[in-house]
Design a protein around this motif. Structure first.
Motif, mmCIF file in Angstrom:
data_model
loop_
_atom_site.group_PDB
_atom_site.id
_atom_site.type_symbol
_atom_site.label_atom_id
_atom_site.label_comp_id
_atom_site.label_asym_id
_atom_site.label_seq_id
_atom_site.Cartn_x
_atom_site.Cartn_y
_atom_site.Cartn_z
ATOM 1 N N ALA A 1 0.804 -1.229 0.000
ATOM 2 C CA ALA A 1 0.000 0.000 0.000
ATOM 3 C C ALA A 1 0.837 1.280 0.000
ATOM 4 N N PRO A 2 1.787 1.432 0.923
ATOM 5 C CA PRO A 2 2.544 2.696 0.907
ATOM 6 C C PRO A 2 3.312 2.891 -0.394
ATOM 7 N N LEU A 3 3.775 1.764 -0.977
ATOM 8 C CA LEU A 3 4.556 1.890 -2.208
ATOM 9 C C LEU A 3 3.683 2.375 -3.357
ATOM 10 N N SER B 1 2.807 6.477 -7.296
ATOM 11 C CA SER B 1 1.867 7.280 -8.079
ATOM 12 C C SER B 1 2.145 8.769 -7.916
ATOM 13 N N ILE B 2 2.389 9.193 -6.677
ATOM 14 C CA ILE B 2 2.611 10.626 -6.473
ATOM 15 C C ILE B 2 3.944 11.042 -7.086
ATOM 16 N N SER B 3 4.930 10.125 -7.115
ATOM 17 C CA SER B 3 6.207 10.441 -7.763
ATOM 18 C C SER B 3 6.000 10.656 -9.256
ATOM 19 N N ILE B 4 5.170 9.787 -9.875
ATOM 20 C CA ILE B 4 4.920 9.929 -11.322
ATOM 21 C C ILE B 4 4.278 11.285 -11.602
ATOM 22 N N VAL B 5 3.292 11.646 -10.769
ATOM 23 C CA VAL B 5 2.629 12.940 -10.956
ATOM 24 C C VAL B 5 3.660 14.063 -10.886
ATOM 25 N N ALA B 6 4.509 13.963 -9.862
ATOM 26 C CA ALA B 6 5.501 15.018 -9.669
ATOM 27 C C ALA B 6 6.412 15.129 -10.886
ATOM 28 N N GLY C 1 -4.236 14.303 -22.817
ATOM 29 C CA GLY C 1 -4.877 13.520 -21.753
ATOM 30 C C GLY C 1 -4.023 13.372 -20.517
ATOM 31 N N ASP C 2 -2.861 14.067 -20.462
ATOM 32 C CA ASP C 2 -2.045 13.928 -19.245
ATOM 33 C C ASP C 2 -2.736 14.549 -18.035
ATOM 34 N N LEU C 3 -3.646 15.476 -18.277
ATOM 35 C CA LEU C 3 -4.419 16.039 -17.168
ATOM 36 C C LEU C 3 -5.216 14.936 -16.474
ATOM 37 N N ILE C 4 -5.821 14.078 -17.292
ATOM 38 C CA ILE C 4 -6.639 13.010 -16.715
ATOM 39 C C ILE C 4 -5.755 12.024 -15.961
ATOM 40 N N VAL C 5 -4.576 11.733 -16.534
ATOM 41 C CA VAL C 5 -3.646 10.834 -15.843
ATOM 42 C C VAL C 5 -3.273 11.404 -14.479
ATOM 43 N N VAL C 6 -2.969 12.705 -14.492
ATOM 44 C CA VAL C 6 -2.552 13.340 -13.234
ATOM 45 C C VAL C 6 -3.682 13.304 -12.215
ATOM 46 N N VAL C 7 -4.891 13.641 -12.653
ATOM 47 C CA VAL C 7 -6.018 13.654 -11.724
ATOM 48 C C VAL C 7 -6.253 12.262 -11.151
ATOM 49 N N TYR C 8 -6.119 11.265 -12.007
ATOM 50 C CA TYR C 8 -6.292 9.889 -11.522
ATOM 51 C C TYR C 8 -5.224 9.518 -10.511
ATOM 52 N N LEU C 9 -3.971 9.826 -10.900
ATOM 53 C CA LEU C 9 -2.866 9.420 -10.029
ATOM 54 C C LEU C 9 -2.927 10.158 -8.677
ATOM 55 N N LEU C 10 -3.517 11.343 -8.682
ATOM 56 C CA LEU C 10 -3.593 12.092 -7.424
ATOM 57 C C LEU C 10 -4.540 11.428 -6.423
ATOM 58 N N THR C 11 -5.479 10.602 -6.909
ATOM 59 C CA THR C 11 -6.357 9.903 -5.963
ATOM 60 C C THR C 11 -5.687 8.677 -5.377
ATOM 61 N N LEU C 12 -4.649 8.191 -6.087
ATOM 62 C CA LEU C 12 -4.054 6.928 -5.653
ATOM 63 C C LEU C 12 -3.470 6.947 -4.234
ATOM 64 N N PRO C 13 -2.792 8.016 -3.812
ATOM 65 C CA PRO C 13 -2.276 7.987 -2.440
ATOM 66 C C PRO C 13 -3.377 7.765 -1.403
ATOM 67 N N SER C 14 -4.542 8.387 -1.624
ATOM 68 C CA SER C 14 -5.644 8.187 -0.686
ATOM 69 C C SER C 14 -6.117 6.747 -0.728
ATOM 70 N N LEU C 15 -6.178 6.190 -1.970
ATOM 71 C CA LEU C 15 -6.581 4.788 -2.080
ATOM 72 C C LEU C 15 -5.569 3.887 -1.382
ATOM 73 N N ALA C 16 -4.282 4.235 -1.534
ATOM 74 C CA ALA C 16 -3.234 3.449 -0.883
ATOM 75 C C ALA C 16 -3.433 3.470 0.633
ATOM 76 N N LEU D 1 8.229 1.626 6.238
ATOM 77 C CA LEU D 1 6.926 1.771 5.578
ATOM 78 C C LEU D 1 6.262 3.078 5.987
ATOM 79 N N LEU D 2 6.374 3.405 7.273
ATOM 80 C CA LEU D 2 5.801 4.672 7.734
ATOM 81 C C LEU D 2 6.528 5.839 7.086
ATOM 82 N N SER D 3 7.851 5.686 6.943
ATOM 83 C CA SER D 3 8.608 6.788 6.336
ATOM 84 C C SER D 3 8.182 6.980 4.885
ATOM 85 N N VAL D 4 7.834 5.875 4.195
ATOM 86 C CA VAL D 4 7.344 6.006 2.821
ATOM 87 C C VAL D 4 6.054 6.820 2.819
ATOM 88 N N PHE D 5 5.180 6.548 3.775
ATOM 89 C CA PHE D 5 3.948 7.331 3.880
ATOM 90 C C PHE D 5 4.258 8.801 4.139
#
Lengths: 312, 208, 406
Positions: A74-76, A81-86, A101-116, A219-223
């Motif tokens: 999960a933390p990974l 995802s957030i690294s890719i966005v960055a 369509g990179d806007l859509i990719v970014v918006v999607y990837l930005l939700t991933l940390p919360s999902l993680a 793992l916590l440090s990754v978070f």
């Protein structure tokens, strides 16, 4: 050579390492300003780095109950995802290209940390973590709606272009609808970052950091790194979409830094002058107030476009 | 008037301008208020070793040990700094003008070794000339003499200690008194032996 | 809906002290709560019986780190009740000053913690910074920021130096504007309203039924305050208002506490300006046999002390009842039907102080309680019976009546 250069771009500048360092420094700014607002002294400049290094050296304790595989993964997921966005956001001004369509990719990837966070919390098998995960789900449902409407507004104004290169060329803050959607996105970003008043999922005094409760060591440090990366990435995303984007030359760079600091300070001020709201109140706030406001902004934008009123 | 968030923002900006409230402690030493109750300290000049402080101490932080070594003896009074609660009762109960043990302004009391967390003061003890048991610290007897003035001449223990202290009575003088029949009455005696000598007409030396 | 159990405690970041609350939760809503105490019993009452009357005050002072005046105040009143003496007027004024100073610092501490529980850490830090001023005042007067060591049966141990009064006044004046700012901020903030208004409502009836005390009851519209109800200290010498509100929710409890602080500042200022001359100590020599009770309005409510003396140097029985003992059960009434997110602030709203209120509870290894109330009463009756047989006391007519004998 091209591949090598791309590799350097992605890993060192302006990619991964740079972003991590700036992200940790931003979290230092957050902590320092928070401390000064509270009449405290605050940590030294390198404190976030010390924290990460310390956590990396600690033991990782895996919970007996729950899924270990997902717990580690999960933390990974969030981090990657957030690294890719960055990297996408920072690389665009440097190589001056973007794909459709990179806007859509970014918006999607930005939700991933919360999902993680949800996955990690649910995988840890702790009732408090489960509570936190369920709160996070509700929170995502709450803030994604106004967030997407606000983004859609910008896309509409740009003539249905969904690549960041086009969006970053213009600043939307000159119009009423642009300002309203900026404010809405700012509030959504606050929730995405998990900052007060929307730190509902990890409320320390209610559910003891919720999903993070079983995490320890690397793992916590990754978070933690993910969080500080978000503290950098989300404002950059806002600047790219709303505020004329980033240029890496001359005075433009300074202008970018000023914009970034302004957004950062706004986030910190909101964080420090509010108590935490309850999840149902957050839901009401985002679906009621924010969504209605976003729709009004959209209507204003449509009116402005149809009748040629520039300031709407 | 309703001004949501405005006051907080003003205070926040004020905080940013004023700067942290944190004191610069190690660089700038902290000085407590004059009335601050800090570490109690014995005063070598005033303490008479009467143990009034030990009596009243609610935390039992004051203790003593009497060490007898042949003809001389001394009393060591301990003040355990780790159990002390800084209530000031010892100072309030001190018979020597509240100066024998006094609360200081000292507050920086951290230490590493708990077994060394005590302070001591030594007082010379006066021993009974017959049975050799402990009577009281010399300074305590002198303190009583000072308090009761000439009345002290009704008690040989008191006036002898006093005269010895002043250098007026040396061993030669006392030896000459000893020739008398009831010389045991004119001795430095503990309470028990004094009772014995008063009630009985025995001469301690001759046994008659 | 599936029921889950969410534990608060025994160790929880919300609580400074160990205590166990088992919340039964359906989704986010709390349906039931089980309060288990007994994690922090220290045997203070027994310790107090081992010390002399004078020394006991120092043990009593350490029942609670925050109410370190309330307990000695009630205890000394109990001891003075045995003897039936009146403390000199100057001592009364000094006692009142100390007690009210403690109320300010305790309420400020609570206000900060309440902010912390709501996730409002800025208020937490601001309030605790403000608290430093009143702690300085206490240090100037008593020589310590806490555990003032001022009370003794028959008076106070230290006098207030007249030279310090201007400095104390200055410090008190510093508190008022910031307190006003905080009060107005709380009054106007929509987010605080959303989190506290209508949350954890303790109705007037429930408050009376549970016997709630102090600000907890005054927020529910029950106007009871030992300072007004009985004559003690210097409270009846001046005009001050008892703060009573009617809603009984968390917001009202915040408001009651903040407004009480203004009253306390008023009382301290009056006392400092009108400090009478005279002795500060009766110098009680011995305490006759008998029993006495003492009460004091602590920041959290009425503190009650019962002391029995047999004429010797130390109390034979000393019973302490801290206000939280009465306030804690109200949690059962206020928490049901609320969201779990509000559990912490509702619990915090009674300003719980567990160490002071702690009672011993005996459990087996599975955590089941071995003695319930009925059994304890039975045990106590058996003990009384055996004692009576030993002493040869005949059955009284009342007891015969109770047992149904002719």
């Amino acid at each position: 050579m091209d591949i090598l250069l791309t590799g350097v771009y992605v890993v060192f500048f302006p990619g991964f390492f740079t972003v991590v360092i700036i992200g940790l420094l931003s979290s230092w700014v957050d902590r320092k300003v928070t401390a000064r607002v509270q009449y405290r002294k605050g940590p030294p400049l390198l404190q976030p780095f010390y924290d990460v290094v310390k956590l990396l050296g600690k033991e990782t304790i895996l919970p007996k109950q729950g899924s270990r595989f997902m717990f580690i993964l999960a933390p990974l997921i969030g981090f990657v995802s957030i690294s890719i966005v960055a990297v996408i956001l920072m690389l665009r001004p440097l190589v001056a290209t973007s794909f459709v369509g990179d806007l859509i990719v970014v918006v999607y990837l930005l939700t991933l940390p919360s999902l993680a966070l949800i996955i990690g919390g649910a995988a840890s098998g702790n009732p408090l973590a489960a509570q936190g995960a369920s709160r996070e789900i509700k929170l995502i449902l709450a803030y994604e709606l106004p967030f997407l409407i606000a983004i859609a507004l910008i896309v509409y104004k740009a003539g249905f272009k969904i690549d960041l290169q086009t969006l970053s060329a213009t600043s939307e803050l000159g119009t009423v609808s642009g300002i309203i959607s900026f404010i809405i996105v700012l509030l959504c970003v606050q929730a995405k970052l998990g900052f007060v008043p929307f730190d509902i999922a990890e409320a320390e005094t209610e559910i003891m950091s919720g999903p993070y409760i079983e995490y320890s060591g690397p793992l916590l440090s990754v978070f933690k790194i993910t969080q500080s990366l978000m503290l950098f990435t989300l404002p950059v995303f806002m600047i790219t979409v709303f505020w004329g984007g980033i240029q890496f030359h001359g005075w433009e760079l300074l202008w970018f830094v000023i914009k970034y600091v302004v957004i950062l300070v706004l986030i910190i001020v909101i964080k420090n002058t509010n108590p935490r709201v309850r999840i149902d109140q957050a839901l009401k706030f985002f679906w009621g107030f924010c969504t209605v406001l976003a729709i009004i902004a959209f209507v204003l934008a449509v009116i402005g476009n149809t009748y040629g009123i520039a300031w709407l | 008037m309703k001004l949501p968030k405005i006051r907080e923002l003003i205070e926040a900006i004020k905080a940013l301008i004023v700067g942290p409230y944190t004191s610069k402690f190690p660089k700038k030493p902290h000085t407590p208020y004059k009335s601050f109750r800090g570490q109690p300290k014995f005063n070598e000049d005033y303490c008479v070793g009467c143990l009034a402080c030990e009596q009243v101490c609610p935390a039992k932080a004051i203790d003593h040990k009497d060490i007898k070594n042949g003809k001389t003896a001394k009393r060591i009074i301990y003040h355990y700094t780790d159990t002390c609660i800084f209530c000031g009762e010892c100072e309030a109960a001190c018979i020597a003008e509240h100066k024998g043990i006094k609360l200081t302004n000292e507050w920086d009391l951290a230490f590493f070794d708990r077994s060394k967390a005590f302070e001591t003061i030594e007082r010379e003890l006066v021993l009974c000339e017959i049975c050799g048991s402990i009577i009281a610290p010399k300074k305590h007897i002198l303190w009583i003499v000072e308090k009761i003035g000439e009345l002290s001449f009704s008690n040989p223990t008191l006036y002898q200690t006093r005269l010895k202290e002043l250098g007026l009575a040396d061993d030669n003088l006392i030896a000459s008194i000893k020739e008398n029949a009831r010389d045991d009455r004119i001795k430095t005696l503990c309470a028990h032996c004094r009772r014995q000598t008063t009630l009985t007409t025995k001469n301690s030396k001759t046994g008659g | 809906m599936k029921k889950t159990i969410i534990p608060i405690g025994p160790y929880h970041p919300l609580q400074e002290e160990p205590e166990f609350f088992m919340l039964t939760v359906e989704g986010e809503t709390v349906v039931d709560v089980d309060v288990q105490i007994g994690y922090n019993h220290r045997g203070i009452e027994k310790l107090s019986e081992l010390k002399s009357f004078d020394q006991s005050t120092f043990v009593i002072e350490r029942i609670c780190g925050i109410c370190s005046t309330s307990h000695p105040f009630a205890y000394t009143r109990a001891v003075e009740d045995i003897e039936g003496v009146e403390v000199p007027m100057r001592a009364k004024y000094i006692r009142t000053i100390i007690a009210e100073g403690e109320r300010i610092h305790s309420h400020l501490l609570w206000l900060g913690l309440a902010g912390h529980f709501l996730g409002y850490n800025t208020v937490y830090m601001w309030v605790w910074k403000l608290r430093e001023e009143i702690l300085d005042v206490m240090e100037i007067i008593s020589g310590n920021r806490n555990n003032y060591a001022m009370f003794k049966p028959g008076g106070v141990r230290r006098d207030i130096n007249p030279e310090d009064i201007p400095l104390i006044m200055k410090k008190l004046d510093k508190i008022v504007p910031t307190l006003k700012m905080l009060f107005k901020a709380v009054r106007d903030d929509p987010v605080i309203h959303a989190r506290t208004k209508g949350i954890g409502v303790l109705t007037k009836e429930a408050s009376i039924n549970f016997g709630a005390l102090g600000p907890t009851s005054r927020a529910s519209g029950v106007a009871r305050d030992v300072r007004k109800d009985t004559v003690y200290g210097a409270y009846h010498e001046m005009d001050w208002d008892m703060i009573v509100t009617n809603n009984g929710d968390v917001f009202d409890k915040v408001v009651v506490r903040i407004l009480e602080m203004f009253e306390s500042v008023k009382i301290i200022k009056y006392c400092l300006l009108h400090l009478p001359d005279g002795e500060i100590d009766l110098k009680i020599k011995n305490i006759p046999p008998g029993e006495g009770i003492g009460t004091h309005e602590a920041p959290r409510g009425e503190t009650f002390h019962y002391v029995r003396s047999d004429g010797s140097n130390s109390p034979v029985r000393h019973k302490v009842r801290a206000p939280t003992f009465m306030n804690l059960p109200t949690y059962k009434a206020t928490i049901k039907g609320e969201k779990i997110a509000d559990a912490s602030i509702i619990l915090a709203a009674i300003d719980p102080c567990y160490c002071c209120t702690e009672r011993m509870s005996i459990r087996d290894t599975k955590g089941e309680r071995l003695f319930n109330g009925k059994e304890l009463i039975r045990l106590s009756q058996i003990k009384t019976q055996t004692l009576k047989q030993k002493l040869g006391v005949k059955e009284t007519s009342l007891e015969k009546l109770v047992q149904g004998k002719p």
